[in-house]
Design an enzyme around this catalytic site. Sequence first.
Site, PDB file in Angstrom:
ATOM      1  N   HIS A  58      76.087  99.538  60.767  1.00  0.00           N
ATOM      2  CA  HIS A  58      77.718  98.666  61.176  1.00  0.00           C
ATOM      3  C   HIS A  58      77.842  99.481  62.454  1.00  0.00           C
ATOM      4  O   HIS A  58      77.803 100.969  62.586  1.00  0.00           O
ATOM      5  CB  HIS A  58      78.722  98.997  60.655  1.00  0.00           C
ATOM      6  N   GLU A 107      34.067  82.160  71.343  1.00  0.00           N
ATOM      7  CA  GLU A 107      35.336  81.121  72.220  1.00  0.00           C
ATOM      8  C   GLU A 107      34.929  81.197  73.760  1.00  0.00           C
ATOM      9  O   GLU A 107      33.988  81.400  73.956  1.00  0.00           O
ATOM     10  CB  GLU A 107      36.126  82.691  72.200  1.00  0.00           C
ATOM     11  N   VAL A 146      60.362  57.824  77.722  1.00  0.00           N
ATOM     12  CA  VAL A 146      59.560  57.022  79.015  1.00  0.00           C
ATOM     13  C   VAL A 146      58.641  56.073  77.900  1.00  0.00           C
ATOM     14  O   VAL A 146      57.337  56.395  77.583  1.00  0.00           O
ATOM     15  CB  VAL A 146      58.455  58.023  79.835  1.00  0.00           C
ATOM     16  N   GLY A 178      43.015  83.405  72.638  1.00  0.00           N
ATOM     17  CA  GLY A 178      43.741  81.228  72.757  1.00  0.00           C
ATOM     18  C   GLY A 178      44.635  81.348  73.197  1.00  0.00           C
ATOM     19  O   GLY A 178      45.365  82.119  73.693  1.00  0.00           O
ATOM     20  N   ALA A 210      55.725  67.548  77.670  1.00  0.00           N
ATOM     21  CA  ALA A 210      55.986  68.452  75.813  1.00  0.00           C
ATOM     22  C   ALA A 210      56.117  67.276  74.445  1.00  0.00           C
ATOM     23  O   ALA A 210      57.200  68.180  74.022  1.00  0.00           O
ATOM     24  CB  ALA A 210      57.020  69.386  76.231  1.00  0.00           C
TER      25      ALA A 210
END
Length: 460
Positions: free
Chosen positions: A447, A39, A241, A46, A272
């Site tokens: 319920h 790693e 953009v 991660g 994003a």
Amino acid sequence: MVVGEFTQETDLLIIGGGPGGYHAAFRAAANGIQTTLVESMPALGGVCLHRGCIPSKTYLSLVEVLHTAKAAEAMGIKFASPKINIDAVRAWKSEVVDKLSSGLDSLAKKHGVEKITGTAKFEDDKHVVLQGGDVKRIKFRRAVIATGSRSINLRGVQIESPHVWTSRTALELPSIPKTLLIVGGGYIGLELGQVYAALGSKVTVVEMTAGLLPGVDKDLARPLLKRLEEDFAAICLETKVTGMKEVKNGIELIFEGRNPPESKTFEQVLVAVGRSPNTGELDLGKAGVALDERGFIKVDGQFKTTSPKIYAIGDVIGNPLLAHKALHEGTVVGDILAGKSAVFEPRAIPAVVFTDPEIAWAGLTETEAKAKNMDLIVKKIPWTASGRAVALGRTDGLTKLIFEKKSQRLLGVGLTGVHVGEMIAEGVLALEMGAVAHDLASTIHPHPTLSEMIGEAAHL
């Protein structure tokens, strides 16, 4: 094996310590396979643990507290305006991550997995060379690639600037900008948008398509859109953009499309627009591992690549790019490598958008089913019919069940509302078991709960 020797040897090499990688390592080791996990970061987990799922959900839990406190005024309880200590918020996120990371290290030791820090590149189909650690070279008999994915840049548009963030930098909470532009109306942008809006930023979202959350049924997204119209300064659809320029105290942008923002300058910009596989720096060609046209690793039904002794799992093999998908693939490949009869063939992989309200779905969406010209029965019930939702003041929810008309077999489940990420598992189990409408309708739900809306919808 002695750390620091020129070449170490291992039966199984796992490259990548995210959910797929560490689950593959733990399962393989539990099956008696000598396992080494490489790693690039000092700790396991991660992107999901350190720069993705866990940090974002930690912040979103704080957003829920703020929203709940505000909504309580309608119930007769009024709180003072919150005082946000940003350093304490960062510290809380770090504490959450550190606890989980420490747990993974303990599990690695428990299972006897050797963990090595470094960045791996293939030398051939039996060796990798490492950079950034004490071990320089590893010879392996078999390997699993689980290196995950990374944020996509706006090619030809995005510039290097402290005023331009990826999701990784945004999750570090470097500041709470007065104005924040989010480029991309997918789940990452919307989740982070709600975090920063709750913390005090004026958030504007730009999305190039005609709707937020492409791929999600519009009726499921509608309650969230209504909430975001309150939380965000503006939502600009069918707009993109096309240019960025750093100016004093921010970024000046060029927009194209039907609904550009009124302002062209923002203190911070968060890009994003999706993710791409981490395959480009592995020198996979030297190992005989082939990629598809989008850069994902080609695998067969047993996760085997075009190189006979090398396997791949998780984001590097393609959609859906979800941690829980990678996790299960890791478990399955750990059994396959031990010679067990194992296969990864889920009927449904759930997806959750952890905004407020949340959106969760599994199986076929209504849009997908109609595109296939399937004969359907779609049953929907709004949460205005839920006693629990009314008591919570959270009737901004919807339960939707999609059935095949002739057989009444469940094809898909869609939920919008508070905590539906905790409810979708019932739908996944029903899909896996091949449930029909009667099965769900005749199951006794407690319920008053939100979950009983699944049974009520099936009764319709």
